[in-house]
Write an enzyme that holds these catalytic residues in place. Structure first.
Site, PDB file in Angstrom:
ATOM      1  N   ARG A   1      20.029  42.612 -10.052  1.00 18.79           N
ATOM      2  CA  ARG A   1      21.269  41.954  -9.877  1.00 18.79           C
ATOM      3  C   ARG A   1      21.356  40.912 -10.778  1.00 18.79           C
ATOM      4  NH1 ARG A   1      23.817  39.232  -4.298  1.00 18.79           N
ATOM      5  NH2 ARG A   1      21.851  38.008  -4.568  1.00 18.79           N
TER       6      ARG A   1
ATOM      7  N   TYR B   1      25.904  26.962  -1.441  1.00 13.72           N
ATOM      8  CA  TYR B   1      24.786  26.862  -1.963  1.00 13.72           C
ATOM      9  C   TYR B   1      24.593  27.898  -3.248  1.00 13.72           C
ATOM     10  CZ  TYR B   1      23.754  30.405   1.524  1.00 13.72           C
ATOM     11  OH  TYR B   1      24.065  31.521   2.489  1.00 13.72           O
ATOM     12  N   LYS B   2      25.552  29.102  -3.305  1.00  4.72           N
ATOM     13  CA  LYS B   2      25.621  29.934  -4.527  1.00  4.72           C
ATOM     14  C   LYS B   2      26.264  29.299  -5.578  1.00  4.72           C
ATOM     15  CE  LYS B   2      25.270  33.619  -1.060  1.00  4.72           C
ATOM     16  NZ  LYS B   2      25.985  34.596  -0.208  1.00  4.72           N
TER      17      LYS B   2
ATOM     18  N   PHE C   1      28.767  41.906   3.081  1.00  3.33           N
ATOM     19  CA  PHE C   1      27.184  41.376   3.583  1.00  3.33           C
ATOM     20  C   PHE C   1      27.043  41.777   4.907  1.00  3.33           C
ATOM     21  CE2 PHE C   1      24.238  37.943   4.108  1.00  3.33           C
ATOM     22  CZ  PHE C   1      23.431  38.157   3.149  1.00  3.33           C
TER      23      PHE C   1
ATOM     24  N   ASP D   1      36.096  36.196   3.102  1.00  2.00           N
ATOM     25  CA  ASP D   1      34.757  35.482   2.782  1.00  2.00           C
ATOM     26  C   ASP D   1      34.797  35.306   1.385  1.00  2.00           C
ATOM     27  OD1 ASP D   1      32.147  34.767   2.428  1.00  2.00           O
ATOM     28  OD2 ASP D   1      31.583  35.983   4.307  1.00  2.00           O
TER      29      ASP D   1
HETATM   30  C1  LIG Z   1      25.186  34.564   1.056  1.00  2.00           C
HETATM   31  C2  LIG Z   1      26.466  35.333   2.118  1.00  2.00           C
HETATM   32  C3  LIG Z   1      26.159  34.842   3.586  1.00  2.00           C
HETATM   33  C4  LIG Z   1      24.938  34.018   4.007  1.00  2.00           C
HETATM   34  O1  LIG Z   1      25.301  33.658   5.289  1.00  2.00           O
HETATM   35  P1  LIG Z   1      24.479  32.216   5.810  1.00  2.00           P
HETATM   36  O2  LIG Z   1      24.601  32.134   6.925  1.00  2.00           O
HETATM   37  O3  LIG Z   1      25.013  31.049   4.850  1.00  2.00           O
HETATM   38  O4  LIG Z   1      22.960  32.558   5.552  1.00  2.00           O
HETATM   39  C5  LIG Z   1      27.069  35.340   4.438  1.00  2.00           C
HETATM   40  N1  LIG Z   1      27.993  36.274   4.112  1.00  2.00           N
HETATM   41  C6  LIG Z   1      28.181  36.810   2.867  1.00  2.00           C
HETATM   42  C7  LIG Z   1      29.245  37.570   2.281  1.00  2.00           C
HETATM   43  C8  LIG Z   1      27.286  36.145   1.717  1.00  2.00           C
HETATM   44  O5  LIG Z   1      27.453  36.693   0.370  1.00  2.00           O
END
Ligand SMILES: *Cc1c(COP(=O)(O)O)cnc(C)c1O
Length: 398
Positions: free
Chosen positions: A357, A210-211, A114, A185
């Site tokens: 998705r 939150y996911k 990400f 992660d």
């Molecule tokens: C959703 C996601 C994030 C989001 O980071 P936030 O700081 O919570 O906004 C970061 N890394 C990955 C791999 C994600 O899927």
């Protein structure tokens, strides 16, 4: 305890008629959340004000919630703490990893990661005066890229775009074979697939809540540190609540002895209350059941889409064991098609350049939902609804 039969739809507030295939991005509200939040706002904050830090144990919440979360990712008690956002937790874990391997100057990641994780690595490298290199390889090359100049491998287990999933044990073993620190992660893993951090033996893991964990928009992230390492880690975000004695107000930083050294500042009590109540959903849920159901739903979805929507091309791994809990299809007019689908109450999302998705969350989805979603999708395609101008306007959040 007997595990619950899935789905457990009655544990969630879901709008009538909506088929929600976006729990991989933002989970719905667990029914237990509104009362918990209002109890804290009205009963605790409202009545106790500052006394709440003690009488309502707000200050202990990050550890308490960390301990609720730990079994969901195969972590021992007192090895997880909760706070900040995932980007911050990535930064903390990366910085601490580099401190564990001072002679090595490479951060390894993959092109499926990400962007925020990669951006945080860039920012950290800049702070370190560019002595470090961010080495990005293709996902299938990660294991082979472990080398004796790599300080840390920062890998997101499940690709946010395609759902492709790394084998946590294999990659961790490859990292350790090269003396590399392993940082996972779990953004798209926690609450979606069985994770065994203790078994994998990785040094660090981070993730968001939150996911698939349904903690609500902006819910705090979590960080895991392997228990035998905590005492030798150096927290770079040395906030007062990671101090060994925050209320001694000492002139300089001295980290807490335990995982609390990865706390930074004041916890978001209300948001963390929502998360704490949301985690109660998992009390009798077996993650192996979740995984089996999610694979089944995903397979039904793939088969139905391929039968009814020939315009779409599967971009997720076909083999279930290589996939997390989401399925993605590429389609030239994917953005507009997704908007048309959302207008018909089938909620997925879009990731540039052309990916539609869909997340499968068996806590509140069943096969009937999945089949109906595909029928509506095929209607959108057959009627070329994506060609309507209203669906082509790009929103800020896709
Ligand atoms: C959703 C996601 C994030 C989001 O980071 P936030 O700081 O919570 O906004 C970061 N890394 C990955 C791999 C994600 O899927």
């Amino acid at each position: 305890m007997r595990s619950a039969r899935l789905p457990v739809k009655d544990r969630f507030i879901l709008p009538d008629g909506m088929i929600y295939l976006d729990g991989n991005s933002l989970g719905p509200v667990p029914r237990s959340v509104p009362a918990a939040v209002s109890r804290v706002v009205e009963g605790e904050w409202g009545q106790h004000l500052i006394k709440g830090w003690n009488v309502d144990a707000w200050m202990a919440q990050p550890m308490r919630v960390g301990n609720m979360l730990a079994p969901l990712v195969g972590a021992a008690q007192n090895s997880v703490t909760v706070g900040d956002t995932l980007s911050i937790k990535v930064f903390q874990a990366l910085a601490a990893s580099l401190k564990l391997r001072p002679d090595r100057k490479v951060i390894l990641s993959d092109s499926g990661n990400f962007p925020s994780d990669l951006y945080m690595a860039e920012g950290l490298i800049d702070l370190l005066r560019q002595e470090y290199e961010l080495r990005i390889v293709a996902p299938e090359e990660v294991e082979g890229a472990m080398a004796d100049d790599v300080a840390v491998a920062m890998i997101t287990q499940v690709d946010y775009r395609t759902g492709r999933m790394h084998d946590m044990d294999d990659v961790t073993r490859a990292a350790h074979g090269a003396g590399t620190v392993m940082l996972w992660d779990l953004a798209h893993s926690a609450g979606a697939v069985p994770v065994d951090l203790a078994g994998a033996g990785c040094e660090f893991a981070v993730g968001c809540t939150y996911k698939y964990l349904n903690g609500g928009p902006g819910a705090p992230a979590f960080i895991y540190v392997r228990p035998d390492l905590v005492a030798s880690t150096v927290p770079s975000l040395s906030g007062w609540l990671g101090h060994d004695a925050p209320f001694a107000f000492e002139a300089s930083y001295r980290p807490a002895a335990d995982i609390e050294r990865f706390r930074v500042g004041t916890p978001p009590v209300i948001q963390m209350t929502a998360l704490e109540a949301a985690l109660d959903v998992w009390r009798d849920i077996d993650m192996a059941d979740v995984r089996a159901a999610s694979l089944h739903l995903s397979e039904v979805f793939i088969a139905e889409v391929e039968a009814k929507c020939p315009e779409l091309r599967l971009v997720s791994p076909r083999e279930g064991s290589n996939r997390g809990s989401q399925v993605s299809f590429a389609f030239e007019h994917g953005y507009a098609a997704m908007q048309a689908l959302i207008a018909r109450d089938v909620i997925g999302d879009f990731r540039a350049p052309d990916i539609m998705r869909f997340g499968f969350t068996p806590l509140y989805l069943d096969e009937v939902d999945v089949r109906r979603a595909v029928d509506i999708l095929s209607e959108v395609l057959r009627s070329r609804l994506w060609d309507e101008p209203a669906y082509k306007k790009t929103n800020r959040v896709t």
